[in-house]
Design a protein around this motif. Structure first.
Motif, PDB file in Angstrom:
ATOM      1  N   ALA A  37     -30.067  -0.999  85.838  1.00 21.59           N
ATOM      2  CA  ALA A  37     -29.336  -2.190  85.406  1.00 21.59           C
ATOM      3  C   ALA A  37     -29.488  -2.428  83.916  1.00 21.59           C
ATOM      4  CB  ALA A  37     -29.824  -3.415  86.170  1.00 21.59           C
ATOM      5  N   VAL A  38     -28.405  -2.905  83.327  1.00 19.42           N
ATOM      6  CA  VAL A  38     -28.343  -3.250  81.911  1.00 19.42           C
ATOM      7  C   VAL A  38     -27.990  -4.726  81.816  1.00 19.42           C
ATOM      8  CG1 VAL A  38     -27.094  -2.856  79.753  1.00 19.42           C
ATOM      9  CG2 VAL A  38     -27.688  -0.920  81.212  1.00 19.42           C
ATOM     10  N   GLY A  39     -28.918  -5.508  81.301  1.00 21.93           N
ATOM     11  CA  GLY A  39     -28.633  -6.912  81.049  1.00 21.93           C
ATOM     12  C   GLY A  39     -27.937  -7.067  79.717  1.00 21.93           C
ATOM     13  N   SER A  40     -27.789  -8.295  79.267  1.00 19.18           N
ATOM     14  CA  SER A  40     -27.115  -8.518  77.993  1.00 19.18           C
ATOM     15  C   SER A  40     -27.652  -9.760  77.318  1.00 19.18           C
ATOM     16  CB  SER A  40     -25.602  -8.665  78.203  1.00 19.18           C
ATOM     17  OG  SER A  40     -24.921  -8.830  76.977  1.00 19.18           O
ATOM     18  N   VAL A  41     -27.664  -9.719  75.995  1.00 22.14           N
ATOM     19  CA  VAL A  41     -27.896 -10.905  75.177  1.00 22.14           C
ATOM     20  C   VAL A  41     -26.874 -10.889  74.059  1.00 22.14           C
ATOM     21  CG1 VAL A  41     -30.361 -11.082  75.719  1.00 22.14           C
ATOM     22  CG2 VAL A  41     -29.628  -9.746  73.721  1.00 22.14           C
ATOM     23  N   ASP A  42     -26.600 -12.058  73.524  1.00 21.55           N
ATOM     24  CA  ASP A  42     -25.657 -12.186  72.410  1.00 21.55           C
ATOM     25  C   ASP A  42     -26.461 -12.441  71.146  1.00 21.55           C
ATOM     26  OD1 ASP A  42     -23.764 -12.993  70.523  1.00 21.55           O
ATOM     27  OD2 ASP A  42     -22.468 -13.895  72.035  1.00 21.55           O
ATOM     28  N   PRO A  43     -26.533 -11.464  70.246  1.00 23.87           N
ATOM     29  CA  PRO A  43     -27.365 -11.629  69.042  1.00 23.87           C
ATOM     30  C   PRO A  43     -26.960 -12.799  68.166  1.00 23.87           C
ATOM     31  CG  PRO A  43     -26.810  -9.324  69.355  1.00 23.87           C
ATOM     32  CD  PRO A  43     -25.961 -10.111  70.319  1.00 23.87           C
ATOM     33  N   THR A  44     -25.746 -13.317  68.322  1.00 25.03           N
ATOM     34  CA  THR A  44     -25.329 -14.447  67.498  1.00 25.03           C
ATOM     35  C   THR A  44     -25.887 -15.765  68.002  1.00 25.03           C
ATOM     36  OG1 THR A  44     -23.280 -14.959  68.725  1.00 25.03           O
ATOM     37  CG2 THR A  44     -23.158 -13.227  67.040  1.00 25.03           C
ATOM     38  N   ARG A  45     -26.517 -15.757  69.165  1.00 26.53           N
ATOM     39  CA  ARG A  45     -27.063 -16.975  69.749  1.00 26.53           C
ATOM     40  C   ARG A  45     -28.572 -17.043  69.503  1.00 26.53           C
ATOM     41  NH1 ARG A  45     -23.261 -20.298  69.917  1.00 26.53           N
ATOM     42  NH2 ARG A  45     -22.716 -18.857  68.226  1.00 26.53           N
ATOM     43  N   PRO A  46     -29.111 -18.230  69.216  1.00 26.61           N
ATOM     44  CA  PRO A  46     -30.555 -18.360  69.037  1.00 26.61           C
ATOM     45  C   PRO A  46     -31.319 -17.930  70.277  1.00 26.61           C
ATOM     46  CG  PRO A  46     -29.414 -20.350  68.284  1.00 26.61           C
ATOM     47  CD  PRO A  46     -28.397 -19.519  68.998  1.00 26.61           C
ATOM     48  N   GLY A  47     -32.452 -17.278  70.075  1.00 30.82           N
ATOM     49  CA  GLY A  47     -33.314 -16.911  71.183  1.00 30.82           C
ATOM     50  C   GLY A  47     -32.905 -15.661  71.928  1.00 30.82           C
ATOM     51  N   GLY A  81     -31.966  -1.518  80.395  1.00 27.01           N
ATOM     52  CA  GLY A  81     -31.270  -1.470  79.115  1.00 27.01           C
ATOM     53  C   GLY A  81     -30.667  -2.807  78.778  1.00 27.01           C
ATOM     54  N   VAL A  82     -30.063  -2.872  77.569  1.00 31.20           N
ATOM     55  CA  VAL A  82     -29.392  -4.078  77.112  1.00 31.20           C
ATOM     56  C   VAL A  82     -27.999  -3.703  76.632  1.00 31.20           C
ATOM     57  CG1 VAL A  82     -30.395  -3.875  74.779  1.00 31.20           C
ATOM     58  CG2 VAL A  82     -29.518  -6.097  75.578  1.00 31.20           C
ATOM     59  N   LYS A  83     -27.014  -4.507  77.015  1.00 27.54           N
ATOM     60  CA  LYS A  83     -25.622  -4.294  76.605  1.00 27.54           C
ATOM     61  C   LYS A  83     -25.310  -5.190  75.409  1.00 27.54           C
ATOM     62  CE  LYS A  83     -21.187  -3.110  76.899  1.00 27.54           C
ATOM     63  NZ  LYS A  83     -20.378  -3.379  78.106  1.00 27.54           N
ATOM     64  N   LEU A  84     -24.799  -4.550  74.357  1.00 30.52           N
ATOM     65  CA  LEU A  84     -24.399  -5.259  73.152  1.00 30.52           C
ATOM     66  C   LEU A  84     -22.965  -4.873  72.818  1.00 30.52           C
ATOM     67  CD1 LEU A  84     -27.651  -4.568  71.120  1.00 30.52           C
ATOM     68  CD2 LEU A  84     -27.030  -6.731  72.214  1.00 30.52           C
ATOM     69  N   SER A  85     -22.239  -5.808  72.213  1.00 33.56           N
ATOM     70  CA  SER A  85     -20.842  -5.541  71.891  1.00 33.56           C
ATOM     71  C   SER A  85     -20.477  -6.182  70.558  1.00 33.56           C
ATOM     72  CB  SER A  85     -19.919  -6.061  72.995  1.00 33.56           C
ATOM     73  OG  SER A  85     -18.567  -5.787  72.668  1.00 33.56           O
ATOM     74  N   PHE A 138     -23.900   0.126  73.924  1.00 32.81           N
ATOM     75  CA  PHE A 138     -23.002  -0.548  73.005  1.00 32.81           C
ATOM     76  C   PHE A 138     -21.554  -0.392  73.452  1.00 32.81           C
ATOM     77  CE2 PHE A 138     -26.637  -0.106  70.235  1.00 32.81           C
ATOM     78  CZ  PHE A 138     -26.552  -1.165  69.346  1.00 32.81           C
ATOM     79  N   HIS A 139     -20.823  -1.504  73.478  1.00 36.31           N
ATOM     80  CA  HIS A 139     -19.369  -1.405  73.503  1.00 36.31           C
ATOM     81  C   HIS A 139     -18.953  -1.229  72.045  1.00 36.31           C
ATOM     82  CE1 HIS A 139     -15.224  -2.419  75.048  1.00 36.31           C
ATOM     83  NE2 HIS A 139     -15.069  -2.414  73.730  1.00 36.31           N
ATOM     84  N   GLN A 140     -19.007   0.011  71.592  1.00 31.99           N
ATOM     85  CA  GLN A 140     -18.597   0.347  70.231  1.00 31.99           C
ATOM     86  C   GLN A 140     -17.265   1.073  70.351  1.00 31.99           C
ATOM     87  OE1 GLN A 140     -20.593  -1.075  68.263  1.00 31.99           O
ATOM     88  NE2 GLN A 140     -19.803  -0.499  66.269  1.00 31.99           N
ATOM     89  N   ALA A 141     -16.246   0.289  70.654  1.00 30.56           N
ATOM     90  CA  ALA A 141     -14.913   0.790  70.986  1.00 30.56           C
ATOM     91  C   ALA A 141     -13.937  -0.354  70.781  1.00 30.56           C
ATOM     92  CB  ALA A 141     -14.868   1.285  72.433  1.00 30.56           C
ATOM     93  N   SER A 142     -12.653  -0.061  70.904  1.00 29.79           N
ATOM     94  CA  SER A 142     -11.651  -1.099  70.710  1.00 29.79           C
ATOM     95  C   SER A 142     -11.775  -2.182  71.775  1.00 29.79           C
ATOM     96  CB  SER A 142     -10.250  -0.479  70.739  1.00 29.79           C
ATOM     97  OG  SER A 142      -9.998   0.112  72.000  1.00 29.79           O
ATOM     98  N   VAL A 143     -11.244  -3.357  71.468  1.00 27.11           N
ATOM     99  CA  VAL A 143     -11.314  -4.496  72.382  1.00 27.11           C
ATOM    100  C   VAL A 143      -9.909  -5.044  72.612  1.00 27.11           C
ATOM    101  CG1 VAL A 143     -13.660  -5.119  71.749  1.00 27.11           C
ATOM    102  CG2 VAL A 143     -11.761  -6.089  70.462  1.00 27.11           C
ATOM    103  N   PHE A 144      -9.724  -5.691  73.774  1.00 25.75           N
ATOM    104  CA  PHE A 144      -8.405  -6.210  74.129  1.00 25.75           C
ATOM    105  C   PHE A 144      -8.256  -7.681  73.807  1.00 25.75           C
ATOM    106  CE2 PHE A 144     -11.033  -6.921  77.849  1.00 25.75           C
ATOM    107  CZ  PHE A 144     -10.732  -8.244  78.160  1.00 25.75           C
TER     108      PHE A 144
END
Length: 282
Positions: free
Chosen positions: A88-98, A114-118, A147-153
């Motif tokens: 499993a890969v969780g996720s955090v948003d680096p733009t958010r505190p904490g 793992g961790v999912k970042l986009s 990483f979602h290091q790809a185009s976005v919709f």
């Protein structure tokens, strides 16, 4: 069709309320299904069994700027019930505190792998200070980074942060941390292959590409010529795509009548011979 069970390296779990209006509405607009389809825990279990998937990676995603929040505890709950066949890969948003603290908590509580970042969805430059705080935390925890290091919709997406080349610095500075590129960096597969050739800690999944025949064909030819097919893994991007149908479409790329064909052995190897230890071993 696949002649034996296979591993799906890119599947999502979420409830409708986790998605937010952008993801829900855009999914309806593009494919006629809110949020690209149902992906609660029960539906995921049913779909994996029906498709013949014996092992799978489950992905969470948190994107504050579009109101998307798949809780790490929701991902962890499903992992707890399927540890014999899932990572499993969780996720955090680096733009958010904490963000770094939440990653540490989730990994310690649930044993996430793992961790999912986009960067283009979450809206941060991969070299930013807040991103590096998350990278260092992942390295300390011994988990890989997806990483979602790809185009976005999404109209709010930032493709200026999406180039796979932006991860070269990250791969150099975190050599002992493995990096998984979602969607093979599409449409920048050439950049993705160059990144992989240079950095042995970078891998890529081919999710979403089986329905984009020309992109898939070109990406696989680039990977063959770059000698990096051993670091490609199959993914369906469930629920956007059915795993069995995606696997069928992936295998069919070897049937194209092209001057430079894709050998059947290459696609079968990617589909069937990619154990989780590929990313879990240090």
């Amino acid at each position: 069709m696949p002649d034996r069970p296979f591993t799906d390296w890119h599947t999502h779990v979420y409830r409708p309320e986790h998605l937010g209006p952008v993801w829900t509405d855009r999914g309806t607009e593009l494919v006629g299904r809110p949020g690209f389809g149902r992906a609660d825990l029960q539906e995921h279990t049913r779909a994996m069994a029906a498709a013949g998937v014996d092992r799978f990676l489950i992905v969470g995603l948190r994107v504050a700027r579009i109101g998307m929040d798949v809780p790490n505890d929701y991902v962890g709950e499903y992992l707890d019930a399927h540890r014999d066949r899932a990572i499993a890969v969780g996720s955090v948003d680096p733009t958010r505190p904490g963000a770094a603290g939440e990653l540490r908590r989730a990994v310690r509580r649930h044993g996430l792998h793992g961790v999912k970042l986009s960067p283009p969805y979450q809206g941060f430059h991969p070299h930013s200070a807040e991103a590096y705080e998350v990278y260092r935390t992942a390295a300390d925890l011994g988990i890989f980074m997806m990483f979602h290091q790809a185009s976005v919709f999404a109209p709010q997406g930032m493709n200026e942060y999406a180039s796979p080349t932006l991860l070269d610095r990250v791969a150099r500075e975190f050599r002992d941390t493995k990096i998984l590129l979602a969607h093979f960096g599409k449409p920048w597969m050439n950049e993705a292959v160059e990144l992989m050739m240079k950095n042995g800690n970078v891998f890529a999944d081919v999710s979403t590409l089986p329905v984009k025949t020309w992109q898939l064909y070109n990406g696989l030819r680039l990977a063959i010529e770059g000698h990096v097919t051993d670091r490609l893994v199959f993914g369906s991007d469930f629920p956007s795509f059915d795993p069995r149908e995606a696997a069928d479409q992936f295998l069919a790329v070897s049937d194209l009548e092209m001057p430079l064909p894709i050998p059947r052995a290459v696609v079968e190897d990617i589909l069937h011979n990619r154990p989780f230890e590929l990313l879990l071993d240090s």
